[in-house]
Design a protein around this motif. Sequence first.
Motif, PDB file in Angstrom:
ATOM      1  N   PRO A 311       0.788  -1.236   0.000  1.00  0.00           N
ATOM      2  CA  PRO A 311       0.000   0.000   0.000  1.00  0.00           C
ATOM      3  C   PRO A 311       0.817   1.282   0.000  1.00  0.00           C
ATOM      4  O   PRO A 311       0.351   2.315  -0.491  1.00  0.00           O
ATOM      5  N   ASP A 312       2.025   1.245   0.558  1.00  0.00           N
ATOM      6  CA  ASP A 312       2.821   2.474   0.591  1.00  0.00           C
ATOM      7  C   ASP A 312       3.722   2.629  -0.632  1.00  0.00           C
ATOM      8  O   ASP A 312       4.536   3.552  -0.699  1.00  0.00           O
ATOM      9  N   GLN A 313       3.587   1.752  -1.596  1.00  0.00           N
ATOM     10  CA  GLN A 313       4.336   1.874  -2.853  1.00  0.00           C
ATOM     11  C   GLN A 313       3.484   2.676  -3.836  1.00  0.00           C
ATOM     12  O   GLN A 313       2.758   2.138  -4.665  1.00  0.00           O
ATOM     13  N   VAL A 314       3.594   3.999  -3.717  1.00  0.00           N
ATOM     14  CA  VAL A 314       2.788   4.924  -4.508  1.00  0.00           C
ATOM     15  C   VAL A 314       3.713   5.935  -5.162  1.00  0.00           C
ATOM     16  O   VAL A 314       4.610   6.485  -4.511  1.00  0.00           O
ATOM     17  N   ALA A 315       3.509   6.200  -6.438  1.00  0.00           N
ATOM     18  CA  ALA A 315       4.325   7.181  -7.153  1.00  0.00           C
ATOM     19  C   ALA A 315       3.468   7.908  -8.176  1.00  0.00           C
ATOM     20  O   ALA A 315       2.521   7.343  -8.741  1.00  0.00           O
ATOM     21  N   ALA A 316       3.809   9.167  -8.414  1.00  0.00           N
ATOM     22  CA  ALA A 316       3.047   9.963  -9.370  1.00  0.00           C
ATOM     23  C   ALA A 316       3.388   9.601 -10.808  1.00  0.00           C
ATOM     24  O   ALA A 316       2.576   9.825 -11.714  1.00  0.00           O
ATOM     25  N   ARG A 317       4.610   9.038 -11.039  1.00  0.00           N
ATOM     26  CA  ARG A 317       5.030   8.686 -12.398  1.00  0.00           C
ATOM     27  C   ARG A 317       5.619   7.280 -12.404  1.00  0.00           C
ATOM     28  O   ARG A 317       6.194   6.823 -11.404  1.00  0.00           O
ATOM     29  N   ARG A 318       5.518   6.616 -13.534  1.00  0.00           N
ATOM     30  CA  ARG A 318       6.000   5.242 -13.643  1.00  0.00           C
ATOM     31  C   ARG A 318       7.503   5.162 -13.404  1.00  0.00           C
ATOM     32  O   ARG A 318       7.975   4.274 -12.698  1.00  0.00           O
ATOM     33  N   GLY A 319       8.252   6.090 -13.987  1.00  0.00           N
ATOM     34  CA  GLY A 319       9.696   6.070 -13.797  1.00  0.00           C
ATOM     35  C   GLY A 319      10.088   6.229 -12.351  1.00  0.00           C
ATOM     36  O   GLY A 319      11.015   5.574 -11.857  1.00  0.00           O
ATOM     37  N   GLU A 320       9.354   7.065 -11.634  1.00  0.00           N
ATOM     38  CA  GLU A 320       9.623   7.259 -10.213  1.00  0.00           C
ATOM     39  C   GLU A 320       9.345   5.981  -9.445  1.00  0.00           C
ATOM     40  O   GLU A 320      10.074   5.614  -8.524  1.00  0.00           O
ATOM     41  N   ALA A 321       8.276   5.276  -9.822  1.00  0.00           N
ATOM     42  CA  ALA A 321       7.934   4.029  -9.147  1.00  0.00           C
ATOM     43  C   ALA A 321       9.052   3.003  -9.303  1.00  0.00           C
ATOM     44  O   ALA A 321       9.424   2.310  -8.347  1.00  0.00           O
TER      45      ALA A 321
END
Length: 381
Positions: A311-321
């Motif tokens: 649940p805490d694996q959240v990113a605004a962009r795919r590359g950031e993820a």
Amino acid sequence: MQLSFLEPLFNRPGPWATVYFDPAQNDESGPKRRELSVREVCRTLEEEGADAATTQAVRDALMNVSPAEDPAGRVIFAVGGEVVLSHRLSRPPQGQIACWAPLPRLTPLLELSGQDPVCLVAYIDRTGADFELRGAAGRQDAGQVEGRQWPVHRTTTADWSERHFQLKVENTWEHNAGEIAEALSSAYEESGADLVVLVGDPRARPAVHERLSEAVRHVTVQTEHGGRAEGSSSAVLEEAIEQARRQYARRRVEEALDRFRAGRVGTDRPTDAVEGVPALAEAAREHRIDTLLIRPDGADLARETWVGGEPDQVAARRGEARTLGQADPVPVRADDALLRAAAVTAADVLIVPPSDEDDAEDLPAGGLGALLRWTYEPTAV
């Protein structure tokens, strides 16, 4: 609104079937209309890629939803051929909502369940009190307390011995008020209630109120309607209790927005409020969200956001993820990702109602904002 009741949704991988279902009116054509609605929901799930077992589980659950038991309808969450959670709605959806997605679709549930504060009602007389818990799930008994049963009635004579007896009566009242206040405080803490409503005897009720701790007294209101005796309930009492719940919910939103306005990003000092998906994703990863604010008409709710299995694996962009170690992130709606993160970290969630265009700027940008558990220094640009 605390989301702990949604915990079963967050320990299983998706994709998930989510259906907000309004049963047809309970008339002669109702069963046929419900059958057609269920068929349409299942067709939508199939077109979006839902597996046959999960679609069948949803179909079976929806066929058991009736206007008599669920007049406002239900939301169904299903995965892997199983309905994991079915929750009654307080208000019917504007239209059927059915989707097949990596995460459960949650924001409509918050809207259709209302803020629904949990209310502990204490029905008080001079000998004791009965406690009742009221919330989205209805009513349930929350215990009772009995004080001294004698003497509790005063006399009208001025005789010295009778005045002495009256003093004993007064002492009994005071003693019982203390016992009721102590038991009420314990029931409040154990139940997790948001507010307390005192109902009953016009003398015992304020005496109990005076003896409550400051913390409990702060969330306690009194009403002169109703009492402890059987048959003393009335429509006026019910409205008084519901009004207390509405006022509490409205006050919580107003206080949260005041704090948000005072602490939002945009100053050169530490902030305890953030808005916008990138800042919220960062706060979610660091478990800093104390209260998530959602304006349902905000444009950012549907913004593409990337999540991993936790649940805490959240990113605004795919590359950031991927940079954060999420090898195979999946795109989801921002509100679903943030609600999942908020739920597993015991954060609160408040729905911010749409406001006039004049003061819309004061609300979270894009419809998503958060009050934080601790402040941080804004990053220099």
